[in-house]
Design an enzyme around this catalytic site. Structure first.
Site, short mmCIF file in Angstrom:
data_model
loop_
_atom_site.label_atom_id
_atom_site.label_comp_id
_atom_site.label_asym_id
_atom_site.label_seq_id
_atom_site.Cartn_x
_atom_site.Cartn_y
_atom_site.Cartn_z
N ASP A 154 -40.33 -14.51 30.13
CA ASP A 154 -41.75 -14.88 30.15
C ASP A 154 -41.90 -16.39 30.41
O ASP A 154 -42.81 -16.81 31.13
CB ASP A 154 -42.42 -14.49 28.83
CG ASP A 154 -42.28 -13.01 28.54
OD1 ASP A 154 -42.45 -12.22 29.48
OD2 ASP A 154 -41.95 -12.64 27.40
N HIS A 188 -43.43 -9.58 23.73
CA HIS A 188 -43.00 -9.38 25.11
C HIS A 188 -43.57 -8.08 25.67
O HIS A 188 -42.84 -7.12 25.90
CB HIS A 188 -41.45 -9.39 25.20
CG HIS A 188 -40.97 -9.11 26.59
ND1 HIS A 188 -41.17 -9.98 27.64
CD2 HIS A 188 -40.35 -8.03 27.12
CE1 HIS A 188 -40.67 -9.47 28.74
NE2 HIS A 188 -40.18 -8.28 28.47
P1 NAD Z 1 -30.23 0.10 33.41
O1 NAD Z 1 -30.56 1.53 33.26
O2 NAD Z 1 -29.90 -0.41 34.76
O3 NAD Z 1 -29.02 -0.26 32.46
C1 NAD Z 1 -28.97 0.09 31.11
C2 NAD Z 1 -27.56 0.31 30.72
O4 NAD Z 1 -27.54 0.69 29.36
C3 NAD Z 1 -26.87 1.45 31.51
O5 NAD Z 1 -25.65 1.01 32.07
C4 NAD Z 1 -26.66 2.53 30.47
O6 NAD Z 1 -25.49 3.29 30.68
C5 NAD Z 1 -26.55 1.66 29.21
N1 NAD Z 1 -26.70 2.42 27.98
C6 NAD Z 1 -27.49 3.49 27.72
N2 NAD Z 1 -27.28 3.92 26.46
C7 NAD Z 1 -26.37 3.08 25.92
C8 NAD Z 1 -25.76 3.01 24.65
N3 NAD Z 1 -26.04 3.86 23.67
N4 NAD Z 1 -24.86 2.03 24.44
C9 NAD Z 1 -24.57 1.14 25.43
N5 NAD Z 1 -25.10 1.17 26.64
C10 NAD Z 1 -26.01 2.13 26.88
O7 NAD Z 1 -31.44 -0.75 32.79
P2 NAD Z 1 -31.72 -2.32 32.95
O8 NAD Z 1 -32.60 -2.53 34.12
O9 NAD Z 1 -30.44 -3.06 32.85
O10 NAD Z 1 -32.62 -2.58 31.64
C11 NAD Z 1 -32.08 -2.45 30.36
C12 NAD Z 1 -33.14 -2.69 29.28
O11 NAD Z 1 -33.61 -4.03 29.35
C13 NAD Z 1 -34.38 -1.81 29.46
O12 NAD Z 1 -34.82 -1.35 28.21
C14 NAD Z 1 -35.41 -2.78 30.04
O13 NAD Z 1 -36.73 -2.39 29.78
C15 NAD Z 1 -35.03 -4.05 29.31
N6 NAD Z 1 -35.52 -5.29 29.92
C16 NAD Z 1 -35.94 -6.27 29.07
C17 NAD Z 1 -36.38 -7.47 29.58
C18 NAD Z 1 -36.81 -8.58 28.65
O14 NAD Z 1 -37.46 -9.53 29.11
N7 NAD Z 1 -36.47 -8.55 27.38
C19 NAD Z 1 -36.41 -7.69 30.96
C20 NAD Z 1 -35.98 -6.66 31.79
C21 NAD Z 1 -35.54 -5.45 31.26
C1 LMR Z 2 -39.95 -7.53 32.24
O1 LMR Z 2 -40.76 -8.26 31.67
O2 LMR Z 2 -39.68 -7.65 33.44
C2 LMR Z 2 -39.21 -6.51 31.43
O3 LMR Z 2 -39.72 -6.41 30.15
C3 LMR Z 2 -39.08 -5.19 32.10
C4 LMR Z 2 -40.37 -4.44 32.22
O4 LMR Z 2 -40.39 -3.27 31.81
O5 LMR Z 2 -41.34 -4.98 32.74
#
Ligand code: NAD
Ligand code: LMR
Length: 342
Positions: A154, A188
């Site tokens: 953010d 967030h």
């Molecule tokens: P993705 O699906 O590409 O990757 C997630 C990974 O987690 C996969 O490799 C999957 O196998 C793994 N996984 C699932 N269950 C698991 C477990 N029990 N133990 C370990 N690993 C496990 O998803 P992504 O795009 O990498 O996003 C991951 C998370 O991050 C999502 O929840 C997304 O919303 C979040 N996210 C948060 C922010 C933020 O600003 N905080 C930003 C972007 C994404």
């Molecule tokens: C973001 O802010 O990009 C992440 O929290 C992923 C989402 O779901 O938007």
């Protein structure tokens, strides 16, 4: 020796994040954990000629002890595990699946590296961080100074969008994203994300028309949707998140030697200087008694040293209105996580 563990290392965020961590000269041992595909990711990264040692761990390894091995001796655990959004979904829609994943991972951390710093990326952050806290409390290992919701994306967006807005405006506005360090508070997701442009240095707020500032705030609040829509079903932000996650972990690592200030979502534990004042300020502004809130904090080797509560005294009327909306939604998000964790 510094050991970092990435949980969810084979995912869209996990892979580029692990690449950046492999390049960091202060990390000696990088343990990559996932439920699938992680041996390939780790083997690939292990060919890079930096000194950091890489290990890989599947949940199913050695009769299901993969998580414990990945976490044993870890100093910092960063967690991008779980499902991402698709168009039309809210972050809260991810709760059902990600809450269970986060609970299992929190138990693993509590049992195997209870003194590690925990950096939670998994959404919905507003609710997943309270889940970690509740599990840690159950195990008697909760330390509010070392549990963080990573909200750095953010701040990164707030800086970038500010610089973009400055393009085309008359001098003296700075047009470089790196010139800005906008503090973003709250949580967030959507209206819980509150970028504080009025107290941002350089002081650009007065130089933009108020509609332009409103548009900026809205774009930061819904920046995640912009990426989700553009990816059109192929997930949410991964590369900018890997950068943001790395940036935050780097700040936490740096703070082992010298203090720094970062915005992050934390439990407002009253033993932390500035927590009481933050709680009071939120209560005065919006009547809400909130346990968790993203604030700029001073970091040192033990984690959160102090909360920079004074920033909430300096915001303008418009931001105070947005703060009230933020708190209302955030309260429900927090309760959902706490109830699940309990
Ligand atoms: P993705 O699906 O590409 O990757 C997630 C990974 O987690 C996969 O490799 C999957 O196998 C793994 N996984 C699932 N269950 C698991 C477990 N029990 N133990 C370990 N690993 C496990 O998803 P992504 O795009 O990498 O996003 C991951 C998370 O991050 C999502 O929840 C997304 O919303 C979040 N996210 C948060 C922010 C933020 O600003 N905080 C930003 C972007 C994404
Ligand atoms: C973001 O802010 O990009 C992440 O929290 C992923 C989402 O779901 O938007």
């Amino acid at each position: 020796m510094t050991k970092v563990t990435v949980l969810g290392a084979a995912g869209g965020i996990g892979q580029p994040l692990s690449l950046m961590l492999k390049l960091n000269p202060f990390i000696d041992d990088l343990a990559l954990f996932d439920v699938v595909n992680v041996p390939g990711v780790a083997t690939d990264l292990s060919h890079i000629d930096t000194n950091c040692k890489i290990t890989h761990h599947l949940k199913s390894d050695n009769d299901g002890t993969g998580l414990a091995t990945a976490l044993k001796g870890s100093d910092f655990v960063i967690i991008p595990a779980g499902v991402p959004r698709k168009p039309g979904m809210t972050r809260d829609d991810l709760f059902k699946i990600n809450a269970g994943i986060c609970t299992d991972l929190a138990v693993g951390i509590a049992e195997n590296c209870p003194n590690a710093f925990t950096l939670v990326i998994s959404n919905p952050v507003n609710s997943t961080v309270p889940i970690f806290a509740e599990v840690y409390k159950k195990y008697g290992v909760f330390n509010a100074r070392k549990l963080f919701g990573v909200t750095t994306l953010d701040c990164v967006r707030a800086n970038t969008f500010m610089a973009e807005a400055a393009i085309g405006e008359a001098e003296p506005m700075d047009k470089l994203a790196t010139s800005y360090n906008v503090r973003v508070v709250g949580g967030h997701s959507g209206e819980t994300i509150l970028p504080l442009y009025s107290v941002c240095a350089p002081h650009v707020y007065q130089l933009l028309p108020s509609e332009a500032v409103d548009a900026l705030v809205h774009r930061v609040q819904y920046g995640g949707d912009e990426v989700v829509e553009a990816k059109n079903g192929a997930g949410s932000a991964t590369l900018s998140m890997a950068y943001a996650g790395y940036k935050f972990l780097h700040a936490v690592l740096d703070a082992q030697d010298k203090t720094g200030i970062e915005s992050t979502y934390i439990y407002l534990d009253e033993s932390i200087p500035g927590a009481k004042e933050t709680r009071q300020n939120l209560k005065n502004s919006c009547g809400a008694d909130l346990d968790y809130f993203a604030m700029p904090v001073v970091l040192d080797k033990d984690g959160v040293k102090e909360i920079k509560h004074d920033i909430l005294n300096r915001i303008n009327d418009k931001e105070r209105e947005l703060l009230a909306i933020c708190c209302k939604t955030l309260k429900g998000n927090i309760e959902k996580g706490v109830n699940f964790g309990k």
